[in-house]
Scaffold this motif. Structure first.
Motif, PDB file in Angstrom:
ATOM      1  N   ASP A 129     109.454 -29.417 -74.815  1.00  0.00           N
ATOM      2  CA  ASP A 129     109.486 -30.691 -74.095  1.00  0.00           C
ATOM      3  C   ASP A 129     109.078 -30.509 -72.636  1.00  0.00           C
ATOM      4  N   GLU A 130     109.549 -29.455 -72.020  1.00  0.00           N
ATOM      5  CA  GLU A 130     109.206 -29.179 -70.628  1.00  0.00           C
ATOM      6  C   GLU A 130     107.707 -28.894 -70.474  1.00  0.00           C
ATOM      7  N   LEU A 131     107.137 -28.157 -71.434  1.00  0.00           N
ATOM      8  CA  LEU A 131     105.706 -27.848 -71.369  1.00  0.00           C
ATOM      9  C   LEU A 131     104.852 -29.094 -71.562  1.00  0.00           C
ATOM     10  N   ILE A 132     105.258 -29.963 -72.469  1.00  0.00           N
ATOM     11  CA  ILE A 132     104.522 -31.217 -72.657  1.00  0.00           C
ATOM     12  C   ILE A 132     104.548 -32.029 -71.365  1.00  0.00           C
ATOM     13  N   GLY A 133     105.724 -32.130 -70.742  1.00  0.00           N
ATOM     14  CA  GLY A 133     105.839 -32.849 -69.471  1.00  0.00           C
ATOM     15  C   GLY A 133     105.003 -32.215 -68.373  1.00  0.00           C
ATOM     16  N   TRP A 134     105.035 -30.876 -68.293  1.00  0.00           N
ATOM     17  CA  TRP A 134     104.231 -30.150 -67.300  1.00  0.00           C
ATOM     18  C   TRP A 134     102.748 -30.451 -67.493  1.00  0.00           C
ATOM     19  N   ALA A 135     102.287 -30.384 -68.745  1.00  0.00           N
ATOM     20  CA  ALA A 135     100.868 -30.597 -69.038  1.00  0.00           C
ATOM     21  C   ALA A 135     100.437 -32.015 -68.683  1.00  0.00           C
ATOM     22  N   GLU A 136     101.237 -32.997 -69.049  1.00  0.00           N
ATOM     23  CA  GLU A 136     100.893 -34.391 -68.744  1.00  0.00           C
ATOM     24  C   GLU A 136     100.881 -34.625 -67.236  1.00  0.00           C
ATOM     25  N   ASP A 137     101.860 -34.043 -66.535  1.00  0.00           N
ATOM     26  CA  ASP A 137     101.920 -34.183 -65.076  1.00  0.00           C
ATOM     27  C   ASP A 137     100.696 -33.552 -64.413  1.00  0.00           C
ATOM     28  N   LEU A 138     100.377 -32.317 -64.791  1.00  0.00           N
ATOM     29  CA  LEU A 138      99.239 -31.639 -64.172  1.00  0.00           C
ATOM     30  C   LEU A 138      97.934 -32.356 -64.511  1.00  0.00           C
ATOM     31  N   ALA A 139      97.781 -32.796 -65.746  1.00  0.00           N
ATOM     32  CA  ALA A 139      96.573 -33.536 -66.132  1.00  0.00           C
ATOM     33  C   ALA A 139      96.421 -34.787 -65.263  1.00  0.00           C
ATOM     34  N   GLY A 140      97.508 -35.504 -65.067  1.00  0.00           N
ATOM     35  CA  GLY A 140      97.465 -36.700 -64.221  1.00  0.00           C
ATOM     36  C   GLY A 140      97.106 -36.382 -62.781  1.00  0.00           C
ATOM     37  N   ARG A 141      97.673 -35.296 -62.256  1.00  0.00           N
ATOM     38  CA  ARG A 141      97.383 -34.930 -60.864  1.00  0.00           C
ATOM     39  C   ARG A 141      95.934 -34.512 -60.671  1.00  0.00           C
ATOM     40  N   VAL A 142      95.370 -33.732 -61.607  1.00  0.00           N
ATOM     41  CA  VAL A 142      93.975 -33.306 -61.417  1.00  0.00           C
ATOM     42  C   VAL A 142      93.030 -34.482 -61.608  1.00  0.00           C
ATOM     43  N   GLU A 143      93.380 -35.420 -62.490  1.00  0.00           N
ATOM     44  CA  GLU A 143      92.548 -36.621 -62.636  1.00  0.00           C
ATOM     45  C   GLU A 143      92.614 -37.487 -61.387  1.00  0.00           C
ATOM     46  N   THR A 144      93.795 -37.600 -60.787  1.00  0.00           N
ATOM     47  CA  THR A 144      93.944 -38.371 -59.559  1.00  0.00           C
ATOM     48  C   THR A 144      93.131 -37.736 -58.432  1.00  0.00           C
ATOM     49  N   GLU A 145      93.179 -36.419 -58.339  1.00  0.00           N
ATOM     50  CA  GLU A 145      92.398 -35.696 -57.331  1.00  0.00           C
ATOM     51  C   GLU A 145      90.914 -36.003 -57.512  1.00  0.00           C
ATOM     52  N   ARG A 146      90.466 -35.970 -58.749  1.00  0.00           N
ATOM     53  CA  ARG A 146      89.047 -36.235 -59.041  1.00  0.00           C
ATOM     54  C   ARG A 146      88.707 -37.673 -58.693  1.00  0.00           C
ATOM     55  N   ALA A 147      89.592 -38.608 -59.021  1.00  0.00           N
ATOM     56  CA  ALA A 147      89.325 -40.021 -58.765  1.00  0.00           C
ATOM     57  C   ALA A 147      89.202 -40.305 -57.275  1.00  0.00           C
ATOM     58  N   HIS A 148      89.922 -39.545 -56.452  1.00  0.00           N
ATOM     59  CA  HIS A 148      89.871 -39.767 -55.005  1.00  0.00           C
ATOM     60  C   HIS A 148      88.775 -38.972 -54.319  1.00  0.00           C
ATOM     61  N   GLY A 149      88.159 -38.035 -55.020  1.00  0.00           N
ATOM     62  CA  GLY A 149      87.081 -37.246 -54.436  1.00  0.00           C
ATOM     63  C   GLY A 149      85.733 -37.804 -54.862  1.00  0.00           C
ATOM     64  N   ALA A 150      84.978 -38.358 -53.925  1.00  0.00           N
ATOM     65  CA  ALA A 150      83.684 -38.948 -54.264  1.00  0.00           C
ATOM     66  C   ALA A 150      82.718 -37.894 -54.784  1.00  0.00           C
ATOM     67  N   ASP A 151      82.778 -36.714 -54.220  1.00  0.00           N
ATOM     68  CA  ASP A 151      81.882 -35.629 -54.610  1.00  0.00           C
ATOM     69  C   ASP A 151      82.657 -34.645 -55.478  1.00  0.00           C
ATOM     70  N   PRO A 152      82.291 -34.509 -56.779  1.00  0.00           N
ATOM     71  CA  PRO A 152      83.043 -33.608 -57.659  1.00  0.00           C
ATOM     72  C   PRO A 152      83.076 -32.163 -57.169  1.00  0.00           C
ATOM     73  N   THR A 153      82.097 -31.762 -56.366  1.00  0.00           N
ATOM     74  CA  THR A 153      82.100 -30.389 -55.859  1.00  0.00           C
ATOM     75  C   THR A 153      83.142 -30.208 -54.766  1.00  0.00           C
TER      76      THR A 153
END
Length: 172
Positions: A129-153
């Motif tokens: 359960d903890e790993l599922i939560g960790w994975a969903e949290d990290l996936a959300g954070r990296v997607e948010t980072e990408r969404a706020h970065g205009a340049d993927p590089t």
């Protein structure tokens, strides 16, 4: 060695002998690299978890994925989805640490989905359960980072060691 040809074993399967960095990225031939995990090692679940946790904590999720892959391929059929899910989490962390937010989030979620049938249990002491939560949290954070970065590089890769999950709560 001719750098334009792929390394092959006696059966013709690709065996890339290039050195790799801690995130599994190929380095130029002759460069110092990180020792690779031997393939096909049969470990007990305890040995698998101990070695994978050590590698995750060292910021080497690509190498941890190889340890999980061995367990997935050599373990009992009933546990293959568990080990495959853990391998996918490690690969997802690898991609996120390399700055590949799309691939990282996708693999983190795929790993969480593979672990979902084991939710509410603790096979081999694994905090599913903890790993599922960790994975969903990290996936959300990296997607948010990408969404706020205009340049993927310009997207900041995550620090693999800082983001490493604890496979068995209380054992780190």
């Amino acid at each position: 060695m001719d750098e334009t040809r792929r390394d092959r074993d006696a059966e013709g399967r690709a065996r890339n002998a290039r050195p790799r960095d801690g995130l599994g990225r190929p380095l130029p031939y002759g460069a110092p690299g990180v020792a690779r995990q031997p393939e096909g090692v049969v470990r007990t679940p305890e040995e698998t978890l101990r070695e994978a946790q050590r590698l995750l904590g060292a910021g080497m999720p690509f190498h941890a994925h190889e340890v999980f892959e061995d367990a997935w391929k050599s373990g009992p059929e009933a546990e293959r989805q568990l080990w495959r899910g853990l391998a996918q989490l490690a690969v997802g962390l690898t991609h996120a640490a390399r700055g590949n937010t799309t691939g990282g989030a996708r693999l983190l979620r795929r790993g969480a989905t593979a672990l979902a049938p084991s939710a509410g249990t603790r096979p081999h002491g694994i905090g599913v359960d903890e790993l599922i939560g960790w994975a969903e949290d990290l996936a959300g954070r990296v997607e948010t980072e990408r969404a706020h970065g205009a340049d993927p590089t310009q997207v900041r890769p995550v620090d693999a060691a800082d983001e490493a999950p604890c496979l068995r709560p209380g054992s780190r």
